[in-house]
Each structure stands twice: as structure tokens, then as C-alpha cells.
Design a protein around this motif. Sequence first.
Motif, PDB file in Angstrom:
ATOM      1  N   LEU A 153       0.825  -1.201   0.000  1.00 35.64           N
ATOM      2  CA  LEU A 153       0.000   0.000   0.000  1.00 35.64           C
ATOM      3  C   LEU A 153       0.865   1.259   0.000  1.00 35.64           C
ATOM      4  CD1 LEU A 153      -2.842   1.157   0.061  1.00 35.64           C
ATOM      5  CD2 LEU A 153      -2.810   0.967   2.561  1.00 35.64           C
ATOM      6  N   ALA A 154       1.959   1.243   0.748  1.00 37.54           N
ATOM      7  CA  ALA A 154       2.871   2.392   0.759  1.00 37.54           C
ATOM      8  C   ALA A 154       3.421   2.649  -0.636  1.00 37.54           C
ATOM      9  CB  ALA A 154       4.011   2.152   1.746  1.00 37.54           C
ATOM     10  N   HIS A 155       3.794   1.576  -1.320  1.00 33.59           N
ATOM     11  CA  HIS A 155       4.306   1.731  -2.679  1.00 33.59           C
ATOM     12  C   HIS A 155       3.209   2.253  -3.609  1.00 33.59           C
ATOM     13  CE1 HIS A 155       7.074   0.835  -6.034  1.00 33.59           C
ATOM     14  NE2 HIS A 155       5.953   0.640  -6.699  1.00 33.59           N
ATOM     15  N   LEU A 156       1.993   1.753  -3.446  1.00 32.06           N
ATOM     16  CA  LEU A 156       0.893   2.225  -4.289  1.00 32.06           C
ATOM     17  C   LEU A 156       0.666   3.716  -4.102  1.00 32.06           C
ATOM     18  CD1 LEU A 156      -1.530   1.712  -6.184  1.00 32.06           C
ATOM     19  CD2 LEU A 156      -2.891   1.280  -4.117  1.00 32.06           C
ATOM     20  N   VAL A 157       0.616   4.173  -2.850  1.00 24.91           N
ATOM     21  CA  VAL A 157       0.406   5.599  -2.589  1.00 24.91           C
ATOM     22  C   VAL A 157       1.504   6.427  -3.225  1.00 24.91           C
ATOM     23  CG1 VAL A 157       0.351   7.359  -0.772  1.00 24.91           C
ATOM     24  CG2 VAL A 157      -0.948   5.237  -0.494  1.00 24.91           C
ATOM     25  N   ASP A 158       2.731   5.978  -3.087  1.00 22.36           N
ATOM     26  CA  ASP A 158       3.851   6.687  -3.696  1.00 22.36           C
ATOM     27  C   ASP A 158       3.704   6.735  -5.208  1.00 22.36           C
ATOM     28  OD1 ASP A 158       6.507   7.920  -3.402  1.00 22.36           O
ATOM     29  OD2 ASP A 158       7.229   6.148  -4.450  1.00 22.36           O
TER      30      ASP A 158
END
Length: 224
Positions: A153-158
Amino acid sequence: MAVQNDPLALKLTPEMILSAYAHGIFPMAESAEASDLFWVDPDERGIMPLDGFYVSKSMKKLMRRDHFEVRVDTNFLAVITNCADKRSDSDETWINNEIIELYHMLFRMGYCHTVEVWRQGNLVGGLYGIAIGGAFFGESMFHKERDASKIALAHLVDRLNVGGFELLDTQFITNHLRSLGGVEIPREQYHERLHNALKIKGDFYRLDGGGTSEACLQSTSQMS
């Protein structure tokens, strides 16, 4: 939530799914064994503010250890089948065979995407969703190792921030998503945000920071 209780009589197509998302609704099944789908239009819609995603110090430290590798769009079927598996905290899944088939077609058409977390050659977490314009509709995520879904999810937001997206739809809000910054907004407000996001042409592949989880830390906001 507002739900169309009658099962969908028509055979759904990928084009129908895309049109539904653009109008603020999405399909679900009662269980993996169910043969019917129904439309869902929640009274309160879950979203993850792209400027409000929260990463704790411990998570930031874990990601910097770089034990994980983040890949995008390399194994859709592995991600969605893992998402469809029954979990210890849930008796049923809403992903049935028709959902898998439809979203696999959308993946091949370039609308559906995965963010995958790998460690030592094994898929240990990930998520999938639909991208239309400047909106990303998160569908489901899973983890086999602790915090792997958070890293996805962190990668997706980024990736969405770098790609110029304006809306990350999570459909509903769980305690897990709320702890990361997720909020609920009224249906009318959601539809307004969706309308504005669809006017934008987001680029899911603009992020060129590399495939490791360290890249997620470069522009994800509100780290503490």
C-alpha cells in the motif's frame, strides 16, 4: 450501505465494469462459491487521502532494511487468488471465479494493476485495483508475512502521487486502513471527488525509482 440486492442478470463485460466504476459503483459476490454478482454503492465511501498516508517509524525502518522487493504487474493471477483465499479473520471472501475472470481481462487490457511484495523469490503480499483517469480503485490486498500488505500500500500511494492521481478509493474502511490514514466520506462527496479525478490522466508507470521497497520512502507523506 446502498446495495442492489437482485443478482445481476446480464453477463458482465470488462467495459461494463469500467462504466460502473466511473459512476461510483462496483461489483461483489456473496462468497467464492456464489454464482451471482451484485452492485454496491456505499452510503459512506472509504478513501485513502494521498497526502495523508501514515507510515510509522517501525514500518519505515522495516522498509529500509530492504528485505522485500516490490514488483508491479508481474503476476496478476497469483495476487488475486491470494486475495480470494479465506483468511483467519474472515469466513468468506467476496471474490468468486467470475470476478477473477473479469479482472484478469481488465489486467490484460491495461486497466487493472498489481503491486506485489516479494522476498527471496516468494510472493508474500500484494494488492490489486483498477486505474481510470486520475482515480485508482483498490480492490483487495493480502499478506503472508507481517507488514507485507502495508509495504504494498505504501508503494501504491507513492506511485499514485508520482503519477498525478487524485483519488485512492478503498471502498470500505477497516481498522487496518484507518490506522494508516484511511477515512470515510459521504457518497455525495465521493462522487464529486470521483468526477474531478476522472478528468485527469494519471500515469501508473511514471514512478521510475526502482523495484525495491526503499523507493517507497522517497515521496510517501506523513512519516513519523
